[in-house]
Motif scaffolding. Structure first.
Motif, PDB file in Angstrom:
ATOM      1  N   ASN A 254       0.881  -1.179   0.011  1.00 40.68           N
ATOM      2  CA  ASN A 254       0.064   0.176   0.035  1.00 40.68           C
ATOM      3  C   ASN A 254       1.092   1.286   0.048  1.00 40.68           C
ATOM      4  N   ARG A 255       0.680   2.234  -0.933  1.00 38.65           N
ATOM      5  CA  ARG A 255       1.431   3.465  -0.983  1.00 38.65           C
ATOM      6  C   ARG A 255       0.400   4.686  -0.648  1.00 38.65           C
ATOM      7  N   ARG A 256      -0.555   4.356  -0.067  1.00 36.66           N
ATOM      8  CA  ARG A 256      -1.201   5.692   0.415  1.00 36.66           C
ATOM      9  C   ARG A 256      -0.587   6.064   1.547  1.00 36.66           C
ATOM     10  N   LEU A 257      -0.702   7.440   1.722  1.00 36.56           N
ATOM     11  CA  LEU A 257      -0.049   8.288   2.604  1.00 36.56           C
ATOM     12  C   LEU A 257      -0.883   8.341   3.834  1.00 36.56           C
ATOM     13  N   CYS A 258      -0.290   7.969   5.218  1.00 39.93           N
ATOM     14  CA  CYS A 258      -1.089   7.917   6.308  1.00 39.93           C
ATOM     15  C   CYS A 258      -0.476   8.933   7.433  1.00 39.93           C
ATOM     16  N   THR A 259       0.705   9.773   7.242  1.00 36.48           N
ATOM     17  CA  THR A 259       0.875  10.563   8.221  1.00 36.48           C
ATOM     18  C   THR A 259       0.798  12.034   7.719  1.00 36.48           C
ATOM     19  N   GLU A 260       0.565  12.787   8.521  1.00 38.24           N
ATOM     20  CA  GLU A 260       0.464  14.179   8.035  1.00 38.24           C
ATOM     21  C   GLU A 260       1.686  14.877   7.324  1.00 38.24           C
ATOM     22  N   PRO A 261       2.930  14.534   8.005  1.00 37.12           N
ATOM     23  CA  PRO A 261       4.200  15.265   7.156  1.00 37.12           C
ATOM     24  C   PRO A 261       4.061  14.634   5.916  1.00 37.12           C
ATOM     25  N   GLU A 262       3.971  13.783   5.768  1.00 41.27           N
ATOM     26  CA  GLU A 262       3.939  12.851   4.049  1.00 41.27           C
ATOM     27  C   GLU A 262       2.785  13.663   3.356  1.00 41.27           C
ATOM     28  N   ILE A 263       1.853  13.954   3.615  1.00 36.90           N
ATOM     29  CA  ILE A 263       0.649  14.698   3.088  1.00 36.90           C
ATOM     30  C   ILE A 263       0.949  15.969   2.895  1.00 36.90           C
ATOM     31  N   ALA A 264       1.686  16.503   3.670  1.00 40.81           N
ATOM     32  CA  ALA A 264       2.087  18.151   3.420  1.00 40.81           C
ATOM     33  C   ALA A 264       3.319  18.228   2.563  1.00 40.81           C
ATOM     34  N   ALA A 265       4.163  17.134   2.482  1.00 41.82           N
ATOM     35  CA  ALA A 265       5.240  17.323   1.739  1.00 41.82           C
ATOM     36  C   ALA A 265       4.801  16.945   0.028  1.00 41.82           C
ATOM     37  N   ALA A 266       3.772  16.147   0.019  1.00 39.62           N
ATOM     38  CA  ALA A 266       3.141  15.853  -1.095  1.00 39.62           C
ATOM     39  C   ALA A 266       2.725  16.887  -1.971  1.00 39.62           C
ATOM     40  N   LEU A 267       1.735  17.773  -1.047  1.00 40.50           N
ATOM     41  CA  LEU A 267       0.999  18.898  -1.903  1.00 40.50           C
ATOM     42  C   LEU A 267       1.890  20.231  -1.732  1.00 40.50           C
ATOM     43  N   GLY A 268       3.166  20.123  -0.982  1.00 38.75           N
ATOM     44  CA  GLY A 268       3.975  21.448  -0.976  1.00 38.75           C
ATOM     45  C   GLY A 268       3.348  22.412  -0.300  1.00 38.75           C
ATOM     46  N   SER A 269       2.779  22.275   0.823  1.00 40.84           N
ATOM     47  CA  SER A 269       2.278  23.299   1.586  1.00 40.84           C
ATOM     48  C   SER A 269       2.164  23.004   3.274  1.00 40.84           C
ATOM     49  N   THR A 270       1.685  23.714   4.093  1.00 40.33           N
ATOM     50  CA  THR A 270       1.723  23.459   5.484  1.00 40.33           C
ATOM     51  C   THR A 270       0.463  22.868   5.981  1.00 40.33           C
ATOM     52  N   LEU A 271       0.296  22.430   7.205  1.00 42.87           N
ATOM     53  CA  LEU A 271      -0.754  21.747   7.828  1.00 42.87           C
ATOM     54  C   LEU A 271      -1.224  22.747   8.772  1.00 42.87           C
ATOM     55  N   LEU A 272      -2.525  23.066   8.558  1.00 45.17           N
ATOM     56  CA  LEU A 272      -3.178  24.021   9.299  1.00 45.17           C
ATOM     57  C   LEU A 272      -3.979  23.443  10.620  1.00 45.17           C
ATOM     58  N   SER A 404      -8.610  13.167   3.839  1.00 47.46           N
ATOM     59  CA  SER A 404      -8.468  12.064   4.951  1.00 47.46           C
ATOM     60  C   SER A 404      -7.132  11.510   4.951  1.00 47.46           C
ATOM     61  N   THR A 405      -6.829  10.731   5.898  1.00 43.08           N
ATOM     62  CA  THR A 405      -5.442   9.949   5.871  1.00 43.08           C
ATOM     63  C   THR A 405      -5.715   8.718   5.430  1.00 43.08           C
ATOM     64  N   GLY A 406      -4.898   8.287   4.842  1.00 39.94           N
ATOM     65  CA  GLY A 406      -4.796   6.868   4.356  1.00 39.94           C
ATOM     66  C   GLY A 406      -5.611   6.528   3.167  1.00 39.94           C
ATOM     67  N   SER A 407      -5.819   7.453   2.389  1.00 45.60           N
ATOM     68  CA  SER A 407      -6.927   7.289   1.127  1.00 45.60           C
ATOM     69  C   SER A 407      -6.228   7.571   0.002  1.00 45.60           C
ATOM     70  N   TRP A 408      -5.054   8.409  -0.113  1.00 46.24           N
ATOM     71  CA  TRP A 408      -4.469   8.980  -1.471  1.00 46.24           C
ATOM     72  C   TRP A 408      -3.113   8.500  -1.373  1.00 46.24           C
ATOM     73  N   THR A 409      -2.571   8.298  -2.468  1.00 46.01           N
ATOM     74  CA  THR A 409      -0.983   8.184  -2.925  1.00 46.01           C
ATOM     75  C   THR A 409      -0.071   9.669  -3.133  1.00 46.01           C
ATOM     76  N   ALA A 410       1.079   9.573  -3.100  1.00 42.89           N
ATOM     77  CA  ALA A 410       1.859  10.943  -3.283  1.00 42.89           C
ATOM     78  C   ALA A 410       1.596  11.306  -4.565  1.00 42.89           C
ATOM     79  N   GLU A 411       1.575  10.542  -5.612  1.00 51.45           N
ATOM     80  CA  GLU A 411       1.276  10.865  -7.050  1.00 51.45           C
ATOM     81  C   GLU A 411      -0.177  11.341  -7.116  1.00 51.45           C
ATOM     82  N   GLU A 412      -1.070  10.941  -6.621  1.00 52.91           N
ATOM     83  CA  GLU A 412      -2.561  11.436  -6.830  1.00 52.91           C
ATOM     84  C   GLU A 412      -2.355  12.833  -5.841  1.00 52.91           C
ATOM     85  N   LEU A 413      -1.761  13.134  -4.879  1.00 55.90           N
ATOM     86  CA  LEU A 413      -1.784  14.497  -4.161  1.00 55.90           C
ATOM     87  C   LEU A 413      -1.105  15.407  -4.756  1.00 55.90           C
ATOM     88  N   THR A 414       0.111  14.953  -5.532  1.00 53.40           N
ATOM     89  CA  THR A 414       1.051  15.872  -6.536  1.00 53.40           C
ATOM     90  C   THR A 414       0.443  16.348  -7.710  1.00 53.40           C
TER      91      THR A 414
END
Length: 466
Positions: A254-272, A404-414
């Motif tokens: 499974n390559r879905r991102l489950c942690t907040e830092p990984e999601i923020a890095a894939a989207l290139g923004s900050t977590l509010l 939401s967490t654990g639903s999308w991969t880094a490629e999809e968020l990029t």
């Protein structure tokens, strides 16, 4: 690829959330095992008969007798004696085995489709082994030649009796002639006995013939392995383990991102911040109807198993404060009141509900005053993760991504981030939504002022995730 998928808690989660599917697959495996027991491995019964070899035997000689017991010369004679229709000696050779045991004993095992046939087969092969060994021990396979030595012994015995009769018929007196006749007869008797003794010592049949079948073979009471029950249990266990291993492999890959830092890095923004969404019985179930959807719901595969169980949350007031903090951070981060797009990945029901709550909180903000510029105006837009497309940034001047967490991969968020850049939208922040188990509240319409103040003073309005 996930590195935390083979712990016991993961296996327990699979068993809890996929027990229906695992049970169905185990039943399917049991049926496959039953079919294999009927078509490929029908019940077979095995029993043994023992043959005793008297005298002194070397190990190589015992092995020779074992080979003779399973040879075509013995098995073909056993097949002819049994007279089973449609069964030849070649087929019986695959069903007969022999081995040397301690004490000069050869155990002959026969396998057949019924207990009676197995018993008859082992006994008949043992009898044929004894007969064949007796024939070859006499130096010939001819039955008449095999009995020559025994006939000679009988003639010698008859001669001894004749000598005794002649000795008794002689003159019982003490004459010289009678004494000489008796002496000659006794010498003849002694010579015959010595000759037979030398013949017995020189004849291998006298030493190593005389094999004996040690009783009848026991009637088998159970089938030989693999039995039908063993195949059924093995099939059920095999399918169960394959299903369990399949779940673990899928989770491992499974390559879905489950942690907040990984999601923020894939989207290139900050977590509010993070917000809570009360879990619903059908919140994670995909829409659809028909036989396939009904089967998926029946087996429990319409919901994901690798998502951790939602934690118990506070009341409605606590959840609303999290949304207000996110809106306050947006307000403090923007230089002036702006209109923002709230981007939600298509199919993310949790994020869609969280975005709706954010819009409601932003609209409930009081009118801006000298100390507050007011919350930004939010508009929700759902985008496809396969081919994301956003409207041009004419009316809105920024994007807030809610997911939401654990639903999308880094490629999809990029891809979503690139779509925002193509539409001239700046990703001003990210909000991560998670499901919680809601507690019933006494007053869910409006949070009490005491609870609002108590939660508000715990930390600054701007900063890390709530």
């Amino acid at each position: 690829m996930s590195e935390d998928t083979i712990r016991l808690v993961t296996i327990g989660r699979i068993l809890r959330r996929r027990w229906r599917l695992l049970a169905v697959l185990a039943v399917a495996g049991a049926l496959v095992g039953y079919g294999a027991s009927v078509l490929l491995f029908p019940p077979r019964y095995t029993t043994s008969a023992s043959v005793l070899l008297p005298g002194q035997w070397e190990e190589r000689e015992l092995l020779t007798q074992v080979d003779i017991a399973t040879s075509s010369a013995v098995v073909d004679r056993a097949a002819a004696a049994l007279g089973w229709s449609g069964v030849s000696g070649a087929e019986l050779r695959d069903q007969v085995s022999a081995q040397a045991a301690d004490g000069n004993i050869i155990k002959i095992s026969g396998t057949a489709d019924t207990p009676d046939h197995a018993q008859q087969l082992s006994e008949q092969v043992a009898q044929q082994l004894v007969t064949f060994a007796t024939r070859i021990a006499g130096g010939s396979t001819d039955p008449e030649a095999a009995t020559g030595t025994e006939a000679l012994r009988k003639k010698v015995a008859d001669t001894n009796r004749r000598i005794t009769d002649l000795a008794n018929a002689a003159d019982p007196g003490k004459t010289v002639e009678s004494v000489q006749a008796r002496t000659a007869l006794e010498k003849l008797r002694t010579s015959l006995q010595e000759a037979m003794k030398k013949l017995d010592e020189a004849d291998p049949a006298a030493n190593k013939a005389g094999m004996v079948v040690m009783g009848s073979a026991a009637r088998p009471t159970g089938a030989a392995p693999p039995t039908r029950m063993q195949l059924i249990v093995a099939g059920a266990l095999l399918f169960f383990l394959l299903a369990l291993i399949g779940h673990l492999v899928a989770a491992r890959m499974n390559r879905r991102l489950c942690t907040e830092p990984e999601i923020a890095a894939a989207l290139g923004s900050t977590l509010l911040g993070t917000v809570d969404v009360p879990g619903e019985g059908r919140a994670h179930r995909p829409e659809g109807s028909g036989p396939r959807a009904w089967i998926r719901r029946l087996l429990g595969v319409d919901t994901r198993w690798d998502i951790p169980a939602p934690q118990r949350s506070g009341d409605e007031a606590g959840r609303r404060i999290r949304y207000r903090r996110v809106c306050a951070r947006l307000r403090d981060q923007l230089p002036a009141p702006r209109r923002l797009l709230v981007v939600v990945p298509d199919g993310d029901e949790i994020a869609r509900r969280a975005a709706g709550q954010l819009v409601a909180e932003a609209e409930s903000d009081p009118s801006p005053s000298s100390s507050s510029r007011g919350y930004p105006k939010l508009r929700v837009v759902e985008v496809s993760v396969d081919r994301p497309m956003l409207p041009d940034g004419d009316t809105e001047s920024g994007v807030l991504v809610v997911l939401s967490t654990g639903s999308w991969t880094a490629e999809e968020l990029t891809g979503i981030a690139d779509a925002c850049a193509d539409g001239r939208h700046e990703v001003v922040g990210i909000v991560v939504a998670g499901t919680v188990r809601a507690r019933p509240t006494r007053n869910a319409d409006r949070p009490p002022d005491e609870a609002t103040l108590a939660l508000a003073v715990r930390g600054p309005v701007t900063g890390g995730s709530a």
